[in-house]
Design an enzyme around this catalytic site. Structure first.
Site, PDB file in Angstrom:
ATOM      1  N   ALA A 123       0.849  -1.205   0.000  1.00 16.41           N
ATOM      2  CA  ALA A 123       0.000   0.000   0.000  1.00 16.41           C
ATOM      3  C   ALA A 123       0.874   1.240   0.000  1.00 16.41           C
ATOM      4  CB  ALA A 123      -0.904   0.001   1.230  1.00 16.41           C
ATOM      5  N   THR A 170       0.845   8.332   4.084  1.00 15.85           N
ATOM      6  CA  THR A 170       0.642   6.908   3.738  1.00 15.85           C
ATOM      7  C   THR A 170       1.956   6.136   3.719  1.00 15.85           C
ATOM      8  OG1 THR A 170      -1.413   7.239   2.543  1.00 15.85           O
ATOM      9  CG2 THR A 170      -0.066   5.378   1.851  1.00 15.85           C
ATOM     10  N   THR A 199      10.950   0.767  -4.382  1.00 18.39           N
ATOM     11  CA  THR A 199      11.153   1.190  -5.766  1.00 18.39           C
ATOM     12  C   THR A 199      12.616   1.507  -6.054  1.00 18.39           C
ATOM     13  OG1 THR A 199      10.676   3.015  -7.285  1.00 18.39           O
ATOM     14  CG2 THR A 199      10.512   3.523  -4.976  1.00 18.39           C
ATOM     15  N   ASP A 200      12.996   1.410  -7.325  1.00 17.29           N
ATOM     16  CA  ASP A 200      14.363   1.797  -7.706  1.00 17.29           C
ATOM     17  C   ASP A 200      14.580   3.305  -7.609  1.00 17.29           C
ATOM     18  OD1 ASP A 200      12.835   2.592  -9.889  1.00 17.29           O
ATOM     19  OD2 ASP A 200      14.023   1.531 -11.401  1.00 17.29           O
ATOM     20  N   GLU A 201      13.477   4.076  -7.499  1.00 19.95           N
ATOM     21  CA  GLU A 201      13.619   5.539  -7.504  1.00 19.95           C
ATOM     22  C   GLU A 201      14.365   6.058  -6.274  1.00 19.95           C
ATOM     23  OE1 GLU A 201      10.264   7.831  -8.673  1.00 19.95           O
ATOM     24  OE2 GLU A 201       9.661   6.399 -10.208  1.00 19.95           O
ATOM     25  N   TYR A 256       7.765  11.573  -3.768  1.00 23.09           N
ATOM     26  CA  TYR A 256       7.419  10.141  -3.756  1.00 23.09           C
ATOM     27  C   TYR A 256       8.630   9.297  -3.364  1.00 23.09           C
ATOM     28  CZ  TYR A 256       6.924   5.416  -5.662  1.00 23.09           C
ATOM     29  OH  TYR A 256       6.939   4.052  -5.817  1.00 23.09           O
ATOM     30  N   LYS A 301       9.377   6.914  -0.029  1.00 25.58           N
ATOM     31  CA  LYS A 301       9.682   5.474  -0.099  1.00 25.58           C
ATOM     32  C   LYS A 301      11.044   5.204   0.548  1.00 25.58           C
ATOM     33  CE  LYS A 301       7.624   2.574  -1.824  1.00 25.58           C
ATOM     34  NZ  LYS A 301       6.499   1.701  -1.337  1.00 25.58           N
TER      35      LYS A 301
HETATM   36  P1  NAD Z   1      -1.125   1.612  -6.937  1.00 28.22           P
HETATM   37  O1  NAD Z   1      -1.181   3.082  -6.752  1.00 28.22           O
HETATM   38  O2  NAD Z   1      -1.707   0.992  -8.160  1.00 28.22           O
HETATM   39  O3  NAD Z   1      -1.829   0.884  -5.697  1.00 28.22           O
HETATM   40  C1  NAD Z   1      -1.652   1.317  -4.380  1.00 28.22           C
HETATM   41  C2  NAD Z   1      -2.750   0.690  -3.535  1.00 28.22           C
HETATM   42  O4  NAD Z   1      -2.553   1.128  -2.173  1.00 28.22           O
HETATM   43  C3  NAD Z   1      -4.166   1.102  -3.940  1.00 28.22           C
HETATM   44  O5  NAD Z   1      -5.011  -0.017  -3.998  1.00 28.22           O
HETATM   45  C4  NAD Z   1      -4.593   2.069  -2.835  1.00 28.22           C
HETATM   46  O6  NAD Z   1      -5.994   2.082  -2.605  1.00 28.22           O
HETATM   47  C5  NAD Z   1      -3.824   1.526  -1.646  1.00 28.22           C
HETATM   48  N1  NAD Z   1      -3.590   2.568  -0.613  1.00 28.22           N
HETATM   49  C6  NAD Z   1      -3.122   3.822  -0.827  1.00 28.22           C
HETATM   50  N2  NAD Z   1      -3.084   4.497   0.345  1.00 28.22           N
HETATM   51  C7  NAD Z   1      -3.512   3.629   1.299  1.00 28.22           C
HETATM   52  C8  NAD Z   1      -3.689   3.739   2.709  1.00 28.22           C
HETATM   53  N3  NAD Z   1      -3.414   4.884   3.349  1.00 28.22           N
HETATM   54  N4  NAD Z   1      -4.129   2.663   3.388  1.00 28.22           N
HETATM   55  C9  NAD Z   1      -4.410   1.497   2.736  1.00 28.22           C
HETATM   56  N5  NAD Z   1      -4.294   1.350   1.406  1.00 28.22           N
HETATM   57  C10 NAD Z   1      -3.840   2.410   0.701  1.00 28.22           C
HETATM   58  O7  NAD Z   1       0.412   1.236  -6.757  1.00 28.22           O
HETATM   59  P2  NAD Z   1       1.269   0.094  -7.471  1.00 28.22           P
HETATM   60  O8  NAD Z   1       1.823   0.632  -8.718  1.00 28.22           O
HETATM   61  O9  NAD Z   1       0.520  -1.165  -7.463  1.00 28.22           O
HETATM   62  O10 NAD Z   1       2.481   0.003  -6.426  1.00 28.22           O
HETATM   63  C11 NAD Z   1       2.416  -0.872  -5.304  1.00 28.22           C
HETATM   64  C12 NAD Z   1       3.704  -0.749  -4.516  1.00 28.22           C
HETATM   65  O11 NAD Z   1       4.812  -1.079  -5.340  1.00 28.22           O
HETATM   66  C13 NAD Z   1       3.980   0.649  -3.988  1.00 28.22           C
HETATM   67  O12 NAD Z   1       4.534   0.529  -2.711  1.00 28.22           O
HETATM   68  C14 NAD Z   1       4.994   1.223  -4.962  1.00 28.22           C
HETATM   69  O13 NAD Z   1       5.808   2.171  -4.333  1.00 28.22           O
HETATM   70  C15 NAD Z   1       5.755  -0.021  -5.358  1.00 28.22           C
HETATM   71  N6  NAD Z   1       6.367  -0.016  -6.705  1.00 28.22           N
HETATM   72  C16 NAD Z   1       5.611   0.292  -7.812  1.00 28.22           C
HETATM   73  C17 NAD Z   1       6.202   0.218  -9.072  1.00 28.22           C
HETATM   74  C18 NAD Z   1       5.425   0.513 -10.333  1.00 28.22           C
HETATM   75  O14 NAD Z   1       6.015   0.563 -11.410  1.00 28.22           O
HETATM   76  N7  NAD Z   1       4.114   0.696 -10.280  1.00 28.22           N
HETATM   77  C19 NAD Z   1       7.548  -0.152  -9.193  1.00 28.22           C
HETATM   78  C20 NAD Z   1       8.288  -0.438  -8.037  1.00 28.22           C
HETATM   79  C21 NAD Z   1       7.667  -0.378  -6.798  1.00 28.22           C
HETATM   80  O1  DAU Z   2      10.717   3.086 -11.200  1.00 22.43           O
HETATM   81  C1  DAU Z   2       9.663   2.581 -10.435  1.00 22.43           C
HETATM   82  C2  DAU Z   2       8.559   3.613 -10.377  1.00 22.43           C
HETATM   83  O2  DAU Z   2       7.959   3.642 -11.664  1.00 22.43           O
HETATM   84  C3  DAU Z   2       7.508   3.315  -9.309  1.00 22.43           C
HETATM   85  O3  DAU Z   2       8.104   3.390  -8.051  1.00 22.43           O
HETATM   86  C4  DAU Z   2       6.358   4.324  -9.390  1.00 22.43           C
HETATM   87  O4  DAU Z   2       5.352   3.982  -8.458  1.00 22.43           O
HETATM   88  C5  DAU Z   2       5.799   4.288 -10.789  1.00 22.43           C
HETATM   89  O5  DAU Z   2       4.798   5.283 -10.910  1.00 22.43           O
HETATM   90  C6  DAU Z   2       6.897   4.538 -11.826  1.00 22.43           C
HETATM   91  O6  DAU Z   2       7.379   5.896 -11.746  1.00 22.43           O
HETATM   92  P1  DAU Z   2       7.679   6.775 -13.066  1.00 22.43           P
HETATM   93  O7  DAU Z   2       7.589   8.194 -12.702  1.00 22.43           O
HETATM   94  O8  DAU Z   2       8.896   6.299 -13.765  1.00 22.43           O
HETATM   95  O9  DAU Z   2       6.402   6.298 -13.970  1.00 22.43           O
HETATM   96  P2  DAU Z   2       5.397   7.111 -14.904  1.00 22.43           P
HETATM   97  O10 DAU Z   2       4.565   6.096 -15.606  1.00 22.43           O
HETATM   98  O11 DAU Z   2       4.702   8.213 -14.165  1.00 22.43           O
HETATM   99  O12 DAU Z   2       6.359   7.792 -15.970  1.00 22.43           O
HETATM  100  C7  DAU Z   2       7.257   7.025 -16.768  1.00 22.43           C
HETATM  101  C8  DAU Z   2       8.067   8.008 -17.606  1.00 22.43           C
HETATM  102  O13 DAU Z   2       7.192   8.649 -18.561  1.00 22.43           O
HETATM  103  C9  DAU Z   2       8.681   9.146 -16.807  1.00 22.43           C
HETATM  104  O14 DAU Z   2       9.958   9.460 -17.345  1.00 22.43           O
HETATM  105  C10 DAU Z   2       7.728  10.322 -17.004  1.00 22.43           C
HETATM  106  C11 DAU Z   2       7.184  10.069 -18.404  1.00 22.43           C
HETATM  107  N1  DAU Z   2       5.787  10.530 -18.637  1.00 22.43           N
HETATM  108  C12 DAU Z   2       4.822  10.145 -17.761  1.00 22.43           C
HETATM  109  C13 DAU Z   2       3.510  10.537 -17.923  1.00 22.43           C
HETATM  110  C14 DAU Z   2       2.454  10.121 -16.941  1.00 22.43           C
HETATM  111  C15 DAU Z   2       5.473  11.293 -19.751  1.00 22.43           C
HETATM  112  O15 DAU Z   2       6.346  11.627 -20.565  1.00 22.43           O
HETATM  113  N2  DAU Z   2       4.176  11.685 -19.916  1.00 22.43           N
HETATM  114  C16 DAU Z   2       3.179  11.353 -19.047  1.00 22.43           C
HETATM  115  O16 DAU Z   2       2.012  11.779 -19.257  1.00 22.43           O
END
Ligand code: NAD
Ligand code: DAU
Length: 348
Positions: free
Chosen positions: A83, A101, A131-133, A156, A160
């Site tokens: 979450a 959160t 995350t790698d960020e 963000y 994390k």
């Molecule tokens: P997401 O935004 O799709 O889902 C997040 C979920 O957490 C949602 O279902 C939301 O309702 C729930 N949530 C948010 N705030 C909450 C709270 N206060 N209490 C309980 N639930 C809550 O995110 P995601 O992309 O599935 O990412 C999941 C995890 O993986 C995160 O921790 C994110 O940092 C990490 N992550 C994501 C990516 C990516 O590319 N999406 C990559 C690496 C790590």
């Molecule tokens: O690296 C892992 C991370 O990847 C996770 O921890 C985050 O939760 C996840 O959101 C993601 O972060 P990014 O910022 O890399 O993802 P996003 O999809 O928002 O953007 C990917 C790339 O595209 C980034 O360089 C920004 C660019 N972008 C994004 C959006 C939404 C655009 O150029 N236009 C857009 O409208």
């Protein structure tokens, strides 16, 4: 039977983890704790809703009392904590929500787990998904390894990083049985269309402008979400306590090349003339503090746990596009309401 808490299970990655754990481990009861923010959607888990080993619990990890009560009620054996507030652009416009959160929520879970386990940690696991960020931004060369110094640069990634530090601190200070993984960008089904790939798919379908930030030269390392779920499975079960594992796709793309690939794939699927969707590409104002490049060295998880991505990007992306085209109702539902307001503000 074991009882496993998965937080954020109604979100993108969490829903894939819930499904995988239910399928693979008949001896697990899974409790999905989710606040159902704009990003959480129970439709993501419709197929497992009636499974007797699955319980959904709506709640906020920031609410300390609620979290303590939940742990007392269920006596969890393990926690997979996903979450979070997860979108970088939203963290730029509303950083405080991310601290609540991602930082307070994580410490509430750590405290509740520690209290409920009464410092007897045998056979218990608290696994924090990160995350790698947190490692910052790379230049043209190099990769993030597990001991790359933290250098988060957005609200963000800072939130994390902060939660990662707390999780490690609980390992060193209290001996908590923690594990952490830091993954690169995920793509796949059920991702909220604020993120690059589903946003572009949605806009291409609707023939709307495709907003590419800056010059589109930023690089991300893309991994299929089901492969991330598989990595979470092997780390939860076989990873060493107190350790960090990097997870990545070894699959770097500039944003502009990726958007062009999506345009070509969608033109083919929608039977449009090749080149038609590319005309929608619109360069817009860059993201503030936009990290240039992320790239993961995933050697440790490969050598220690035998995990590798299972499919190529081309195959995964094609399947992903097909999923969004087939699941129009899902896309319609999540892009009504709050999404419209967010979109107008973000891309005005
Ligand atoms: P997401 O935004 O799709 O889902 C997040 C979920 O957490 C949602 O279902 C939301 O309702 C729930 N949530 C948010 N705030 C909450 C709270 N206060 N209490 C309980 N639930 C809550 O995110 P995601 O992309 O599935 O990412 C999941 C995890 O993986 C995160 O921790 C994110 O940092 C990490 N992550 C994501 C990516 C990516 O590319 N999406 C990559 C690496 C790590
Ligand atoms: O690296 C892992 C991370 O990847 C996770 O921890 C985050 O939760 C996840 O959101 C993601 O972060 P990014 O910022 O890399 O993802 P996003 O999809 O928002 O953007 C990917 C790339 O595209 C980034 O360089 C920004 C660019 N972008 C994004 C959006 C939404 C655009 O150029 N236009 C857009 O409208």
């Amino acid at each position: 039977m074991k009882k496993i808490l998965i937080t954020g299970g109604a979100g993108f990655i969490g829903s894939h983890v819930v499904r995988l754990f239910l399928q693979k481990y008949p001896e697990y009861d899974i409790v999905n704790l989710d606040k159902l923010t704009y990003a959480g959607n129970l439709e993501n888990l419709q197929d497992v809703e009636s499974n007797p080993r699955y319980t959904f619990c709506k709640g906020d990890i920031v609410d300390e009392r609620f979290v303590v009560n939940l742990f007392e009620e269920h006596q969890f054996d393990g926690v997979v904590h996903l979450a979070a507030e997860s979108h970088v652009d939203r963290s730029i416009s509303n950083p405080t929500e991310f601290i609540k959160t991602n930082v307070i929520g994580t410490i509430n879970l750590l405290n509740a787990a520690r209290n409920s386990w009464k410092d007897n940690f045998e056979d218990k696991v608290f696994y924090h998904i990160s995350t790698d960020e947190v490692y910052g931004s790379l230049g043209k060369e190099g990769f993030f390894v597990e001991d790359t110094p933290y250098d988060p640069r957005s609200p963000y990634s800072s939130s994390k990083a902060s939660s990662d530090h707390l999780v490690r601190a609980y390992f060193h200070t209290y001996g908590m049985p923690v594990k952490i993984s830091n993954c690169s960008n995920n793509y796949g089904s059920h991702q909220f269309p604020e993120k690059l790939i589903p946003l572009m798919i949605h806009n291409i379908k609707q023939k709307k402008p495709l907003p590419v930030y800056g010059e589109g030269l930023n690089i991300r390392d893309w991994l299929w979400v089901n492969d991330h779920a598989r990595a979470i499975d092997v780390i939860f079960h076989n990873g060493k306590l107190g350790e960090t594992y990097n997870i990545g796709g070894n699959n770097e793309w500039t944003n502009i090349d990726l958007v062009k690939l999506l345009c070509r794939t969608m033109d083919k699927k929608l039977k449009r003339e090749q080149g038609e969707s590319e005309k929608l590409i619109t360069y817009v104002k860059d993201r503030a503090g936009h990290d240039m490049r992320y790239a993961i060295d995933a050697t440790k998880i490969k050598n220690e746990l035998g995990w590798e991505p299972s499919i190529t990007f081309e195959v995964g992306l094609e399947q992903t596009v097909e999923w969004y085209l087939k699941n129009e109702d899902w896309l319609e539902n999540v892009t009504s309401g709050e999404y419209q307001k967010y979109y107008e503000k973000q891309y005005k």
